[in-house]
Design an enzyme around this catalytic site. Structure first.
Site, mmCIF file in Angstrom:
data_model
loop_
_atom_site.group_PDB
_atom_site.id
_atom_site.type_symbol
_atom_site.label_atom_id
_atom_site.label_comp_id
_atom_site.label_asym_id
_atom_site.label_seq_id
_atom_site.Cartn_x
_atom_site.Cartn_y
_atom_site.Cartn_z
ATOM 1 C CE LYS A 79 14.614 14.290 -3.633
ATOM 2 N NZ LYS A 79 14.107 13.768 -4.896
ATOM 3 C CG ASN A 80 16.414 16.162 -6.717
ATOM 4 O OD1 ASN A 80 16.166 15.046 -6.254
ATOM 5 N ND2 ASN A 80 15.462 17.040 -7.011
ATOM 6 C CG ASP B 237 11.668 20.101 -7.629
ATOM 7 O OD1 ASP B 237 10.684 19.633 -8.220
ATOM 8 O OD2 ASP B 237 12.807 19.610 -7.708
ATOM 9 N NE ARG C 110 10.493 9.277 -3.080
ATOM 10 C CZ ARG C 110 10.200 9.308 -4.361
ATOM 11 N NH1 ARG C 110 8.939 9.221 -4.733
ATOM 12 N NH2 ARG C 110 11.135 9.415 -5.275
ATOM 13 N NE ARG D 153 9.213 13.105 -13.220
ATOM 14 C CZ ARG D 153 9.795 13.016 -12.031
ATOM 15 N NH1 ARG D 153 9.114 12.584 -11.002
ATOM 16 N NH2 ARG D 153 11.058 13.342 -11.876
ATOM 17 C CB CYS E 16 5.442 9.685 -11.199
ATOM 18 S SG CYS E 16 5.894 11.373 -11.232
HETATM 19 C C1 EPZ Z 1 14.458 16.293 -11.896
HETATM 20 O O1 EPZ Z 1 13.546 15.342 -12.433
HETATM 21 C C2 EPZ Z 1 14.232 16.289 -10.403
HETATM 22 N N1 EPZ Z 1 14.492 14.960 -9.872
HETATM 23 C C3 EPZ Z 1 12.801 16.728 -10.088
HETATM 24 O O2 EPZ Z 1 12.663 16.820 -8.679
HETATM 25 C C4 EPZ Z 1 12.576 18.112 -10.693
HETATM 26 O O3 EPZ Z 1 11.227 18.481 -10.489
HETATM 27 C C5 EPZ Z 1 12.876 18.090 -12.190
HETATM 28 O O4 EPZ Z 1 14.230 17.593 -12.413
HETATM 29 C C6 EPZ Z 1 12.766 19.453 -12.857
HETATM 30 O O5 EPZ Z 1 13.625 20.344 -12.215
HETATM 31 C C7 EPZ Z 1 15.737 14.582 -9.625
HETATM 32 O O6 EPZ Z 1 16.688 15.314 -9.845
HETATM 33 C C8 EPZ Z 1 15.941 13.237 -9.048
HETATM 34 P P1 EPZ Z 1 13.354 16.534 -16.188
HETATM 35 P P2 EPZ Z 1 13.725 14.830 -13.926
HETATM 36 O O7 EPZ Z 1 13.907 15.415 -16.979
HETATM 37 O O8 EPZ Z 1 15.158 14.766 -14.266
HETATM 38 C C9 EPZ Z 1 10.100 15.872 -19.636
HETATM 39 C C10 EPZ Z 1 11.640 16.392 -6.602
HETATM 40 O O9 EPZ Z 1 10.560 16.714 -6.091
HETATM 41 N N2 EPZ Z 1 10.944 14.765 -20.104
HETATM 42 O O10 EPZ Z 1 14.116 17.801 -16.116
HETATM 43 O O11 EPZ Z 1 12.899 13.614 -14.081
HETATM 44 C C11 EPZ Z 1 9.497 15.591 -18.253
HETATM 45 O O12 EPZ Z 1 8.343 14.779 -18.341
HETATM 46 C C12 EPZ Z 1 11.707 15.949 -8.038
HETATM 47 O O13 EPZ Z 1 12.727 16.390 -5.983
HETATM 48 C C13 EPZ Z 1 10.603 14.106 -21.258
HETATM 49 O O14 EPZ Z 1 9.581 14.394 -21.899
HETATM 50 O O15 EPZ Z 1 13.022 16.032 -14.715
HETATM 51 C C14 EPZ Z 1 9.237 16.988 -17.740
HETATM 52 O O16 EPZ Z 1 8.047 17.467 -18.285
HETATM 53 C C15 EPZ Z 1 10.365 15.799 -8.671
HETATM 54 N N3 EPZ Z 1 11.401 13.099 -21.701
HETATM 55 C C16 EPZ Z 1 10.412 17.794 -18.324
HETATM 56 O O17 EPZ Z 1 10.906 17.010 -19.420
HETATM 57 C C17 EPZ Z 1 12.547 12.744 -21.043
HETATM 58 O O18 EPZ Z 1 13.239 11.813 -21.490
HETATM 59 C C18 EPZ Z 1 11.560 18.050 -17.385
HETATM 60 O O19 EPZ Z 1 11.890 16.844 -16.704
HETATM 61 C C19 EPZ Z 1 12.901 13.432 -19.877
HETATM 62 C C20 EPZ Z 1 12.081 14.452 -19.423
#
Ligand code: EPZ
Length: 430
Positions: free
Chosen positions: A22-23, A317, A409, A127, A122
């Site tokens: 999915k991701n 995850d 989802r 996030r 969320c």
């Molecule tokens: C991706 O989310 C995945 N989603 C998530 O999977 C996964 O848990 C996550 O990466 C980490 O591996 C998809 O790919 C659709 P990040 P993403 O940006 O891209 C902070 C699932 O269950 N951050 O790597 O949103 C953020 O808050 C989902 O399938 C900022 O502060 O994750 C987090 O603490 C849930 N500012 C960390 O970075 C930003 O602009 C990593 O988030 C972006 C992120």
């Protein structure tokens, strides 16, 4: 709202075919906005988030057609985005799926404008999307936030410009949005401290197939040569490592022998190493891409320490699923959640099943083995739901999991797949 009822106590025997990731599929779908040629994607998982992304792309004027495989597990898509009449991803869709933010980069770089609802907080943490916006702004876009929407624009006739950017910390989504934006930027973009997740690499390989040269795929430094235009492509999405990991955890807790087909074993190396320390055995047939796992009831699980971190380390995850397994280890395990600040919501529900877990900030101490007994529990997010299903596999009596729209989802028919390997599990449609 549908719910799942499962009866614990059966071991798993048989074979499960792994669905597409999915991701990886979601950012690859967003890449269709870069071109007026058709993008054909194969091996997308039949899950609700893919339908939501189809709706998002549909509101942006993309012609979407899709076919479901006879097994109902996989989808093939044809996506063509000529000229959108709207450049807006509305709140109603973004609030149901945060990955909608991935349309920002491609819309902006191809059309010079994009309006995307802010996703809001969320269940697993705040996030924010500041890292995405910082890159777009550094590439020359004006970014305003009005009425809950990110309004990104470029001066008429201008393109985004290539940049040399270092992310302050690793973000999967910000790396993907930046890759998409850089594809049609003027000049070379270098992204340092980029996410190395296999899903990011899958997007990068798709972009290469669309005519965008990228170096360093799979490393933390990506070099993208922006082009005036991108072409269409035929592309097959990688298997879902989190689904693989979820079934590995299911086998680790329930015991039995299970074959998972269509696996890229390096993608789950961190989990396999952790569970090997805990006493699980596996074999991988690289030619057939089959991962075979075995655990006999006499083989007691040992406590371990897990700390989530960006790929190739232990994935956040799989944290909830692994926690469920460790409720059955002989001693105290520790789990540190470093990625999301609020990703222990499954703990309360696991406690309701009888697990003994204390939380100290970002660390969970899981004291095992606990005798779990079935009750009604409620899923708070996608992976938490999977953790509850896994705990239910060994709970005495039946466990009812409510709010399984979270599960739907991201998992293609998890209940059906578990039933096929001997689990007494049913879905109640309400
Ligand atoms: C991706 O989310 C995945 N989603 C998530 O999977 C996964 O848990 C996550 O990466 C980490 O591996 C998809 O790919 C659709 P990040 P993403 O940006 O891209 C902070 C699932 O269950 N951050 O790597 O949103 C953020 O808050 C989902 O399938 C900022 O502060 O994750 C987090 O603490 C849930 N500012 C960390 O970075 C930003 O602009 C990593 O988030 C972006 C992120």
């Amino acid at each position: 709202m549908d719910k799942i009822i499962l009866r614990g106590g059966s071991s798993l025997h048989g074979s499960i075919e792994i669905s597409g990731a999915k991701n990886a599929a979601l950012p690859c779908m967003a890449a269709c906005l870069l071109t007026d040629e058709t993008l054909i994607l194969k091996n997308l998982p039949a899950v609700a988030d893919i339908r939501t992304m189809e709706k998002v792309l549909g509101t942006l004027g993309t012609l979407v057609s899709h076919e479901t495989s006879p097994s109902l597990l996989a989808i093939s898509q044809s996506l063509t985005c000529n000229q959108p009449s709207e450049f807006k991803a509305p709140y109603e869709l973004v609030k149901t799926m945060r990955a909608s933010i991935l349309v920002l980069g491609p819309l902006l770089t191809r059309f010079g404008k994009a309006s995307v609802s802010l996703p809001g907080g969320c269940a697993i943490g705040a996030r924010p999307i500041d890292l995405h916006l910082e890159v777009m702004s550094k590439m020359g876009a004006s970014i305003d936030i009005h009425h809950g929407y990110v309004e990104a624009t470029l001066p008429a006739g201008k393109r985004l410009k290539g940049i040399d950017h270092t992310f302050p910390y690793v973000s999967v989504g910000a790396t993907e949005n930046s890759l998409l934006a850089a594809a049609l930027a003027d000049g070379k973009t270098i992204l340092r401290n980029a996410a190395q997740e296999p899903e990011v690499s899958d997007l990068a390989y798709l972009l290469v197939a669309m005519g965008i040269p990228i170096e360093g795929i799979g490393t933390s430094t990506l070099r993208i040569e922006g082009q005036i235009r991108a072409g269409g492509a035929h592309y097959t999405i990688i298997p879902d490592r989190i689904e693989v990991g979820t079934f590995i955890c299911a086998l680790a807790i329930a015991g039995g022998s299970l074959s998972l087909t269509g696996v890229i074993v390096e993608h789950v190396a961190a989990l396999l190493m952790a569970l090997e320390r805990s006493g699980c055995k596996y074999q991988f047939d690289a030619t057939k891409k089959i991962l075979s796992l075995e655990r006999s009831p006499s083989n007691r699980l040992q406590p371990i320490h897990i700390s989530t971190a960006p790929y190739p380390d232990f994935p956040t995850d799989l944290q909830a699923q692994c926690m469920a397994v460790l409720t059955q280890a002989e001693g105290t395990s520790t789990i540190v959640e470093n990625i999301f600040e609020n990703r222990f919501q499954h703990v309360m529900e696991l406690q309701r099943l009888g697990a003994s877990i204390d939380i100290d900030g970002r660390t969970a101490h899981v004291h095992g083995p606990s005798r779990l007994s079935g009750t009604t529990v409620m899923a708070s997010d996608l992976r938490a739901s999977a953790g509850l299903v896994i705990a239910g596999l060994v709970a005495e009596g039946s466990t009812t999991i409510e709010r399984i729209y979270h599960l739907d989802r991201g998992y293609a028919h998890l209940d059906h797949k578990l039933r096929s390997v001997g689990v007494d599990i049913k879905r109640i449609k309400t």
